[in-house]
Design a protein around this motif. Structure first.
Motif, PDB file in Angstrom:
ATOM      1  N   GLY A   1       0.792  -1.231   0.000  1.00  0.00           N
ATOM      2  CA  GLY A   1       0.000   0.000   0.000  1.00  0.00           C
ATOM      3  C   GLY A   1       0.825   1.283   0.000  1.00  0.00           C
ATOM      4  O   GLY A   1       0.281   2.381  -0.107  1.00  0.00           O
ATOM      5  N   ALA A   2       2.155   1.185   0.126  1.00  0.00           N
ATOM      6  CA  ALA A   2       3.009   2.380   0.057  1.00  0.00           C
ATOM      7  C   ALA A   2       3.025   2.890  -1.398  1.00  0.00           C
ATOM      8  O   ALA A   2       2.786   2.088  -2.312  1.00  0.00           O
ATOM      9  CB  ALA A   2       4.427   2.027   0.504  1.00  0.00           C
ATOM     10  N   PRO A   3       3.295   4.165  -1.638  1.00  0.00           N
ATOM     11  CA  PRO A   3       3.525   5.229  -0.658  1.00  0.00           C
ATOM     12  C   PRO A   3       2.239   5.792  -0.047  1.00  0.00           C
ATOM     13  O   PRO A   3       2.303   6.485   0.952  1.00  0.00           O
ATOM     14  CB  PRO A   3       4.250   6.306  -1.470  1.00  0.00           C
ATOM     15  CG  PRO A   3       3.830   6.079  -2.888  1.00  0.00           C
ATOM     16  CD  PRO A   3       3.586   4.604  -3.021  1.00  0.00           C
ATOM     17  N   GLY A   4       1.046   5.525  -0.591  1.00  0.00           N
ATOM     18  CA  GLY A   4      -0.210   5.954   0.026  1.00  0.00           C
ATOM     19  C   GLY A   4      -0.235   7.434   0.361  1.00  0.00           C
ATOM     20  O   GLY A   4       0.020   8.263  -0.512  1.00  0.00           O
ATOM     21  N   VAL A   5      -0.524   7.765   1.620  1.00  0.00           N
ATOM     22  CA  VAL A   5      -0.599   9.193   1.996  1.00  0.00           C
ATOM     23  C   VAL A   5       0.769   9.890   1.888  1.00  0.00           C
ATOM     24  O   VAL A   5       0.841  11.110   1.962  1.00  0.00           O
ATOM     25  CB  VAL A   5      -1.170   9.424   3.423  1.00  0.00           C
ATOM     26  CG1 VAL A   5      -2.622   9.042   3.505  1.00  0.00           C
ATOM     27  CG2 VAL A   5      -0.356   8.712   4.475  1.00  0.00           C
ATOM     28  N   TYR A   6       1.827   9.097   1.703  1.00  0.00           N
ATOM     29  CA  TYR A   6       3.165   9.700   1.591  1.00  0.00           C
ATOM     30  C   TYR A   6       3.622   9.833   0.131  1.00  0.00           C
ATOM     31  O   TYR A   6       4.809  10.011  -0.144  1.00  0.00           O
ATOM     32  CB  TYR A   6       4.180   8.885   2.413  1.00  0.00           C
ATOM     33  CG  TYR A   6       3.720   8.743   3.853  1.00  0.00           C
ATOM     34  CD1 TYR A   6       3.689   9.846   4.696  1.00  0.00           C
ATOM     35  CD2 TYR A   6       3.224   7.532   4.329  1.00  0.00           C
ATOM     36  CE1 TYR A   6       3.196   9.744   5.996  1.00  0.00           C
ATOM     37  CE2 TYR A   6       2.737   7.420   5.630  1.00  0.00           C
ATOM     38  CZ  TYR A   6       2.721   8.533   6.448  1.00  0.00           C
ATOM     39  OH  TYR A   6       2.232   8.440   7.732  1.00  0.00           O
ATOM     40  N   THR A   7       2.671   9.753  -0.805  1.00  0.00           N
ATOM     41  CA  THR A   7       2.998   9.788  -2.234  1.00  0.00           C
ATOM     42  C   THR A   7       3.791  11.039  -2.612  1.00  0.00           C
ATOM     43  O   THR A   7       4.792  10.963  -3.324  1.00  0.00           O
ATOM     44  CB  THR A   7       1.704   9.705  -3.070  1.00  0.00           C
ATOM     45  OG1 THR A   7       1.045   8.469  -2.754  1.00  0.00           O
ATOM     46  CG2 THR A   7       1.989   9.737  -4.551  1.00  0.00           C
ATOM     47  N   ALA A   8       3.353  12.196  -2.130  1.00  0.00           N
ATOM     48  CA  ALA A   8       4.069  13.438  -2.449  1.00  0.00           C
ATOM     49  C   ALA A   8       5.427  13.466  -1.747  1.00  0.00           C
ATOM     50  O   ALA A   8       6.425  13.931  -2.322  1.00  0.00           O
ATOM     51  CB  ALA A   8       3.228  14.650  -2.049  1.00  0.00           C
ATOM     52  N   ASP A   9       5.471  12.911  -0.521  1.00  0.00           N
ATOM     53  CA  ASP A   9       6.731  12.929   0.252  1.00  0.00           C
ATOM     54  C   ASP A   9       7.848  12.167  -0.464  1.00  0.00           C
ATOM     55  O   ASP A   9       9.015  12.534  -0.358  1.00  0.00           O
ATOM     56  CB  ASP A   9       6.528  12.309   1.641  1.00  0.00           C
ATOM     57  CG  ASP A   9       5.552  13.112   2.478  1.00  0.00           C
ATOM     58  OD1 ASP A   9       5.299  14.280   2.129  1.00  0.00           O
ATOM     59  OD2 ASP A   9       5.023  12.570   3.470  1.00  0.00           O
ATOM     60  N   TRP A  10       7.503  11.124  -1.181  1.00  0.00           N
ATOM     61  CA  TRP A  10       8.529  10.344  -1.885  1.00  0.00           C
ATOM     62  C   TRP A  10       9.222  11.180  -2.962  1.00  0.00           C
ATOM     63  O   TRP A  10      10.301  10.831  -3.429  1.00  0.00           O
ATOM     64  CB  TRP A  10       7.910   9.087  -2.531  1.00  0.00           C
ATOM     65  CG  TRP A  10       7.757   7.934  -1.581  1.00  0.00           C
ATOM     66  CD1 TRP A  10       7.606   8.008  -0.224  1.00  0.00           C
ATOM     67  CD2 TRP A  10       7.741   6.545  -1.910  1.00  0.00           C
ATOM     68  NE1 TRP A  10       7.493   6.747   0.311  1.00  0.00           N
ATOM     69  CE2 TRP A  10       7.568   5.826  -0.700  1.00  0.00           C
ATOM     70  CE3 TRP A  10       7.844   5.816  -3.100  1.00  0.00           C
ATOM     71  CZ2 TRP A  10       7.507   4.432  -0.661  1.00  0.00           C
ATOM     72  CZ3 TRP A  10       7.779   4.424  -3.054  1.00  0.00           C
ATOM     73  CH2 TRP A  10       7.607   3.752  -1.843  1.00  0.00           C
ATOM     74  N   ALA A  11       8.580  12.286  -3.356  1.00  0.00           N
ATOM     75  CA  ALA A  11       9.166  13.145  -4.395  1.00  0.00           C
ATOM     76  C   ALA A  11       9.936  14.326  -3.802  1.00  0.00           C
ATOM     77  O   ALA A  11      10.551  15.111  -4.526  1.00  0.00           O
ATOM     78  CB  ALA A  11       8.059  13.664  -5.313  1.00  0.00           C
ATOM     79  N   GLU A  12       9.892  14.454  -2.463  1.00  0.00           N
ATOM     80  CA  GLU A  12      10.475  15.634  -1.805  1.00  0.00           C
ATOM     81  C   GLU A  12      12.004  15.574  -1.821  1.00  0.00           C
ATOM     82  O   GLU A  12      12.587  14.597  -1.355  1.00  0.00           O
ATOM     83  CB  GLU A  12       9.946  15.672  -0.354  1.00  0.00           C
ATOM     84  CG  GLU A  12       9.802  17.047   0.211  1.00  0.00           C
ATOM     85  CD  GLU A  12       8.945  17.986  -0.639  1.00  0.00           C
ATOM     86  OE1 GLU A  12       9.549  18.924  -1.228  1.00  0.00           O
ATOM     87  OE2 GLU A  12       7.721  17.806  -0.729  1.00  0.00           O
ATOM     88  N   THR A  13      12.622  16.632  -2.345  1.00  0.00           N
ATOM     89  CA  THR A  13      14.094  16.655  -2.404  1.00  0.00           C
ATOM     90  C   THR A  13      14.678  17.561  -1.321  1.00  0.00           C
ATOM     91  O   THR A  13      15.887  17.610  -1.131  1.00  0.00           O
ATOM     92  CB  THR A  13      14.590  17.216  -3.760  1.00  0.00           C
ATOM     93  OG1 THR A  13      14.143  18.574  -3.852  1.00  0.00           O
ATOM     94  CG2 THR A  13      14.081  16.418  -4.928  1.00  0.00           C
ATOM     95  N   GLY A  14      13.798  18.324  -0.661  1.00  0.00           N
ATOM     96  CA  GLY A  14      14.281  19.350   0.268  1.00  0.00           C
ATOM     97  C   GLY A  14      14.354  20.681  -0.454  1.00  0.00           C
ATOM     98  O   GLY A  14      14.440  21.749   0.146  1.00  0.00           O
ATOM     99  N   ASN A  15      14.279  20.603  -1.796  1.00  0.00           N
ATOM    100  CA  ASN A  15      14.343  21.819  -2.612  1.00  0.00           C
ATOM    101  C   ASN A  15      13.360  21.656  -3.780  1.00  0.00           C
ATOM    102  O   ASN A  15      13.722  21.787  -4.929  1.00  0.00           O
ATOM    103  CB  ASN A  15      15.795  21.970  -3.127  1.00  0.00           C
ATOM    104  CG  ASN A  15      16.015  23.296  -3.793  1.00  0.00           C
ATOM    105  OD1 ASN A  15      15.281  24.246  -3.520  1.00  0.00           O
ATOM    106  ND2 ASN A  15      16.987  23.363  -4.705  1.00  0.00           N
TER     107      ASN A  15
END
Ligand code: IMP
Length: 203
Positions: free
Chosen positions: A85-99
């Motif tokens: 079920g991953a990334p689920g609610v963390y779908t956008a977080d998996w794309a986060e680079t910090g920038n």
């Protein structure tokens, strides 16, 4: 009884350009113009819940409270069966680079994790969308849509946004990113949730 939306302009509580464009396209036939949270200089609230509906509620109520207008939010993402079920609610977080966000990085992670755990093919996945329409008095209505499909590698197509280039919807052999917006919106998770929203809150 679902509370009705009246008005010709709807505040959509998102800073995501892809979501906003799809929403504008989906609501155009109903004579509704959309204005985004960014256009109204609204801050992006932190998404602290671990469900789509919880995070959608946070965004819709924050925007309704800040503006005094009914606000529609979209919390969405992809759930991958082979990754429990991953990334689920963390779908956008998996794309986060910090920038900023890098969806090539996020799709590569999904692919690499599926390979690493030797997940059986086809790699089944679902795009999920929860819409919440919140009013300034605290009332809200919830609508949900799911698009089942599978993931492909290498990615294909240039349209759409986010994880679209690796997702082939059920009954098709092209990815969401190889479809035009009209074709995608007819079968997408967001299209299905907007159908529910329109049926419940209009007319
Ligand atoms: P959130 O709803 O802001 O937490 O972000 C959801 C994330 O899911 C987005 O940043 C996209 O990466 C992804 N997503 C949601 N809907 C779609 C879609 O229709 N196509 C591709 N990716 C999507």
């Amino acid at each position: 009884m679902t509370r009705k939306f009246s008005g010709d302009t709807l505040l959509v509580a998102t800073h995501n350009k892809g979501k906003l464009e799809e929403m504008a396209h989906l609501l155009e036939p109903f004579g509704v113009k959309v204005v985004g949270a960014g256009d109204m200089d609204l801050p992006e609230p932190e998404e602290t819940e671990d469900t789509f509906v919880g995070n959608a509620r946070i965004k819709a109520h924050a925007a309704a409270k800040a503006t005094g207008l009914p606000a529609l939010s979209d919390d969405s993402g992809i759930t991958i069966d082979g990754l429990n079920g991953a990334p689920g609610v963390y779908t956008a977080d998996w794309a986060e680079t910090g920038n900023g966000r890098d969806f090539m990085m996020a799709m590569t992670r999904a692919h690499d994790e599926l390979v690493a755990c030797d997940a059986a093919k086809p790699w089944m996945a679902q795009f999920r969308c929860t819409l919440v329409l919140a009013w300034p008095d605290g009332h809200d209505e919830v609508f949900e849509g799911v698009a089942p499909g599978h993931l492909v590698w290498p990615i294909r197509g240039k349209d759409g946004f986010g994880y679209d280039p690796m997702f082939v919807p059920e009954g098709h052999d092209v990815t969401f990113a190889e479809m035009d917006r009209w074709e995608k919106n007819k079968i997408s998770h967001r299209g299905k949730a907007v159908e529910q929203f329109v049926a419940g809150c209009f007319g």
